[in-house]
Write a protein that holds these residues in place. Structure first.
Motif, short mmCIF file in Angstrom:
data_model
loop_
_atom_site.label_atom_id
_atom_site.label_comp_id
_atom_site.label_asym_id
_atom_site.label_seq_id
_atom_site.Cartn_x
_atom_site.Cartn_y
_atom_site.Cartn_z
N THR A 54 0.85 -1.18 0.00
CA THR A 54 0.00 0.00 0.00
C THR A 54 0.88 1.23 0.00
O THR A 54 2.07 1.17 0.33
CB THR A 54 -0.93 0.01 1.23
OG1 THR A 54 -1.83 1.12 1.14
CG2 THR A 54 -0.14 0.13 2.53
N ASP A 74 -3.64 -0.08 -2.89
CA ASP A 74 -3.35 -1.35 -2.19
C ASP A 74 -3.36 -2.43 -3.26
O ASP A 74 -4.43 -2.80 -3.77
CB ASP A 74 -4.42 -1.60 -1.12
CG ASP A 74 -4.01 -2.69 -0.13
OD1 ASP A 74 -2.98 -3.35 -0.37
OD2 ASP A 74 -4.72 -2.87 0.87
N GLU A 75 -2.19 -2.91 -3.63
CA GLU A 75 -2.06 -3.76 -4.82
C GLU A 75 -0.96 -4.80 -4.63
O GLU A 75 -0.04 -4.60 -3.84
CB GLU A 75 -1.67 -2.90 -6.04
CG GLU A 75 -2.84 -2.40 -6.86
CD GLU A 75 -3.51 -3.52 -7.64
OE1 GLU A 75 -3.20 -4.70 -7.43
OE2 GLU A 75 -4.38 -3.21 -8.46
N ARG A 114 -5.72 -0.52 -8.15
CA ARG A 114 -6.72 -0.38 -7.09
C ARG A 114 -6.41 0.75 -6.10
O ARG A 114 -5.41 0.68 -5.39
CB ARG A 114 -6.86 -1.69 -6.33
CG ARG A 114 -7.57 -2.75 -7.13
CD ARG A 114 -7.60 -4.07 -6.39
NE ARG A 114 -8.34 -5.06 -7.16
CZ ARG A 114 -8.29 -6.36 -6.94
NH1 ARG A 114 -7.53 -6.83 -5.97
NH2 ARG A 114 -8.99 -7.19 -7.66
#
Lengths: 480, 438
Positions: free
Chosen positions: B364, B389-390, B435
């Motif tokens: 993140t 956050d990926e 995201r």
């Protein structure tokens, strides 16, 4: 402190300037550790030098040197004057108008059982024993125990006669155990990096160093097969070794006055807090009481005077949730006309002082941990920080913990892994519903707070009990 | 300081007895640091620091210590002798180290770069002129960085490189700013002016009404400076043999389950193309190049001398943290980035990354500085900060559309303890379904 050196330092102060300070620091440290039952080599360091700060023509200049001879000090003093003159008329404030503190102090911090009196063999024996107790299962793939010791000897001399001599000792025990199965790895540690205090070997007792290993090992194994932390908005209890990070990132940094003044905007960031919020802004619920507190001698960032000579005294920063005061030292106070605290500090002799949070503590509340748990129908209890991320205004945060336990119908139930939660500082603290009492408060710290240009990593500290928040966005790991 | 350092080691070597071996390292810098805020000077100053570290070895026992050097032989000589005596006295009391490894073949080298730095007051004047009428905040760092290695076996290595780095922001208001830097070895007014002009142009875009987007998946372009933050996270335990063998690497799924990144991802530790010294504290020459990930598959680790002994692998010479990371470029032209992004988020810089789930390489972090909302290939508004956050397997795997053909050489501006000599050479990345969560 060698008298000759002190005379040399005082003689190095240049004439014809408005003000000068000479800050000497000698710091020693030693790290001893055992990993996977094998000793890691002893590592020692000793750094010694002087920072000379000059105010001339309304501007500030500094020069730091490790050459403590007369010629070296004279060269540094000359360079500091040169820099002040370069900045004259182009500085952020008129430094000549600042009322610099001028005090006398001779202070030695706690050191009940000096580590220097414990033989190398005894230190290795202790760590070897604790390390061996971590390897309880074939799934444990890495394990270690260590102690980092440091001591500092500082002397601040000012051109108006100030003299502050402080000697301090620091101890930080560490313990880590990592368990693995396939593509799953879980680690437990002794308080993250927060179990450190001023003092000697007695600090190990404070943090139950010799009894922690079996628990940490079994918890790491347990986490391997635990489910992920659930996702959703629910009540959250944070253990003291997570609260240390929560206080640090979302109260400490946004209240540092140099951030509010913009000094840090190119690196550590700005702040969502503005000076007009002081005295009027409801930072959190009425349960939130925060103090700048140098009065606990064992706390990592306790000192009698900061690195500009200001005397440290306890001050309320947030009372009953209301923001009262920011964290600014002598220069920031002069630049803003605001009250502050004695927190102008440098990480070593080779860096200039900047605003630092020092000891920033959550005052005890009246809600014991068991009462928090029994009041929650569905929630999570999280302990030991392992991940931290927050925006440059210190508002949108996401933090992670090593271990969690579900709270169901007022009881702690199953263990969960990969515990994360996110929120916004400006609203998060308003959801604070309870704080643990004094007998549940733990005095912790961290030696690794980074900030400043040039960069500085410094010791800060936080005392806190457990704390309960409602309706927090929590979630687990695996796919994003 | 080279000759002074070598003399110190020579003098100490003359006092060794029996099978004692001495390794010595030197680190020093003479730096000017000038800090700016609101286009004025906040803290200007100079730092002179020198440190020598000694490691005394006898058989499988060793112990090390470091100390500040004054530069005066009459002071340093006795201090170093006393330090060596203390190490010698303590050595029998430390356990044997089964994983001790140091270079015994003598491999001397010297890399000395001429000082072509500008006088710092000239640079300060140029910066203040550039900031006139704007809110400039940042730091100018300049000076020589020296490093040395010498041992009692006769090896001698020296590195000296003067450099400067002006790292700054132009602020519009609140947290809206353009980040820029100008680093090098000789100051060129025209180059600096071009960077200032580019930053000022971006500043005008920031003056528009900022847009806030809802959490969700977006097409994004990560500029090289943003990629630097992603790579820095991967460097944290991603490529060292110890982290792989102890299952602490965030790339565990690549190692344990054969997970892959996109075939276009080839990542190397390119010591030969970096700025750092090419020798290590144990006397080894660092490998010129180590391929860490090749065509999306994990290949080799960095292996420190200690890990080499522990895991019976050949050492790559240095530590297990990349200093000169190099990501191969792709096919996307710099002029085509906005068009290829079409509608989405242009991220110049990311900030404060950490892991949400380390074994899953899920991370993140925040957008920071000039991040823009783009529609139909045109920048239309600055964007308020967003949290992502990926996993790395989505960012540089299934959702990676392309990397830019052009890469940016990014010297590390880190000044913790001392000025860094690290660097990265990175392209930008166009990514789908990125995201944002908060």
């Amino acid at each position: 402190m060698v008298k000759d050196l002190e005379t040399r330092l005082r003689n190095a102060m240049p004439s014809g300037v408005d003000y000068c300070s000479v800050r000497y620091l000698a710091e020693r440290d030693e790290a001893v550790a055992v990993r996977q039952d094998k000793p890691l080599p002893v590592s020692r360091s000793e750094t010694t030098g002087v920072m000379i700060t000059v105010i001339a023509d309304g501007a500030l200049g500094y020069a730091a040197t490790c050459d403590l001879g007369e010629a070296g000090l004279a060269e540094a003093a000359g360079r500091a004057v040169w820099w002040a003159k370069q900045a004259a008329g182009r500085a952020v404030t008129d430094f000549s108008k600042i009322a610099w503190p001028s005090e006398q102090a001779e202070v030695t911090g706690p050191n009940i059982r000096p580590w220097s009196e414990v033989s190398l063999e005894a230190r290795y024996d202790l760590l070897t024993q604790q390390c061996a107790r971590l390897k309880t299962d074939d799934r444990i793939v890495d394990w270690s125990a260590g102690i980092w010791f440091a001591s500092s000897d500082s002397l601040l001399l000012t051109s108006d006669g100030g003299r502050i001599h402080q000697t301090r000792h620091y101890t930080m025990p560490s313990m880590n155990v990592t368990a693995n199965h396939g593509a799953e790895t879980q680690t437990r540690s002794l308080g993250g990096h927060s179990f450190c205090q001023q003092g000697g070997m007695e600090v190990l007792d404070t943090f139950a160093f010799t009894s922690a290993a079996p628990r940490l090992a079994s918890e790491a194994i347990e986490l391997l097969t635990a489910p992920n932390c659930p996702t959703g908005s629910m009540d959250l209890i944070l253990a003291p070794d997570q609260m240390v990070l929560q206080i640090h990132e979302s109260i400490g940094h946004p209240l540092e006055l140099d951030r509010i003044l913009g000094d840090e905007r190119n690196y550590a960031g700005t702040s969502f807090v503005t000076t007009d919020m002081l005295g009027t802004y409801q930072y959190g619920s009425e349960k939130l009481n925060i103090t700048y507190d140098p009065s606990r001698p064992e706390q990592l960032a306790s000192y009698s005077h900061d690195d500009e000579g200001a005397a440290s005294e306890k001050a309320w920063i947030i009372k009953d949730g209301l923001l009262l005061r920011s964290l600014g030292g002598t220069i920031s106070q002069a630049r803003t006309g605001l009250d502050g605290v004695a927190n102008s500090r440098a990480c070593s002799w080779n860096r200039p002082a900047i605003d630092r949070m020092a000891n920033l503590n959550l005052e005890p509340g009246d809600m014991p941990f068991n009462d928090m748990v029994s009041s929650i129908q569905r929630g999570v209890y999280m302990e030991t920080n392992c991940s931290w991320s927050i925006d440059d205004s210190r508002n949108k945060f996401q933090f992670g913990c090593e271990r969690g336990r579900l709270i169901e119908d007022g009881k702690l139930t199953s263990v969960v892994k990969n515990c994360n939660y996110r929120g916004i500082s400006a609203t998060f603290w308003r959801s604070l519903k309870g704080v643990g009492p004094a007998d549940e408060t733990v005095v912790m710290g961290t030696p690794n707070c980074g900030k400043g240009e040039p960069n500085q990593v410094i010791r800060v500290a936080h005392a806190s009990g457990p704390a309960m928040f409602e309706n927090v966005d929590v979630f687990g790991g695996a796919e994003a | 300081m080279r000759d002074y350092f070598y003399k110190c080691i020579d003098d100490l070597t003359a006092t060794l007895s029996g099978d004692e071996v001495l390794l010595g390292c030197y680190d020093g810098e003479q730096s000017d640091f000038v800090r700016f805020n609101r286009s004025q000077i906040r803290q200007p100053g100079s730092v002179t620091q020198r440190e020598i570290s000694l490691r005394l070895i006898d058989g499988k026992r060793h112990i090390s210590s470091s100390v500040s050097l004054t530069g005066q032989s009459e002071v340093d000589g006795p201090k170093l002798s006393a330090m060596l005596d203390q190490l010698r006295s303590d050595l029998p009391h430390v356990p044997e180290d089964p994983y001790l490894l140091y270079a015994t073949d003598v491999c001397s080298s010297e890399e000395v770069h001429n000082n072509t730095l500008p006088p710092s007051d000239d640079a300060v004047n140029a910066v203040l002129n550039a900031g006139a009428g704007h809110d400039l905040v940042g730091i100018y760092a300049s000076g020589s960085i020296d490093a040395g290695y010498a041992n009692s076996l006769g090896q001698r290595n020296w590195f000296s490189r003067p450099s400067f780095n002006m790292d700054w922001c132009f602020y519009h208001q609140a947290d809206k700013a353009v980040k820029a830097s100008y680093a090098g070895f000789a100051w060129d007014d025209s180059q600096f002016d071009r960077k200032v002009d580019t930053a000022r142009e971006q500043l005008t875009v920031l003056s528009g009404e900022p847009r806030t987007i809802d959490p969700g998946e977006y097409r994004v372009f990560l500029a090289p400076a943003a990629m630097q933050e992603i790579m820095s996270m991967l460097c944290w335990g991603g490529f060292g043999l110890k982290d792989h063998r102890t299952k602490n690497t965030p790339l565990l799924k690549m190692v344990a389950e054969g997970a892959t990144l996109a075939p276009s991802i080839t990542l190397r530790e390119n010591t030969a193309g970096g700025l750092a010294p090419r020798f290590s504290s144990r006397g080894y020459a660092k490998s010129d190049s180590v391929t860490l990930i090749e065509n999306g598959r994990y290949r080799d680790c960095l292996v420190s001398p200690r890990s080499a002994a522990e895991y019976d692998e050949p050492t790559t010479g240095g530590d297990e943290y990349p200093e000169s990371l190099d990501l191969t470029g792709g096919t996307l032209g710099a002029d085509d980035v906005l068009g290829a992004l079409d509608t989405g988020v242009y991220v110049n810089t990311l900030w404060y990354l950490n892991y949400s789930d380390r074994p899953a390489a899920r991370m993140t972090g925040m957008t920071r500085f000039a991040t823009f909302w783009v529609e139909d290939g045109k920048i239309v508004a600055p964007l308020n900060v967003m949290r992502f956050d990926e996993t790395i397997y989505r960012i540089l795997g299934e959702n990676l559309i392309d990397l830019t053909a052009e890469r940016e050489f990014l010297p590390d501006n880190d000044t913790y303890f001392a000025r860094s000599t690290g660097s990265m050479n990175l392209p930008g990345a166009l990514i789908d379904n990125f995201r944002f969560t908060l």
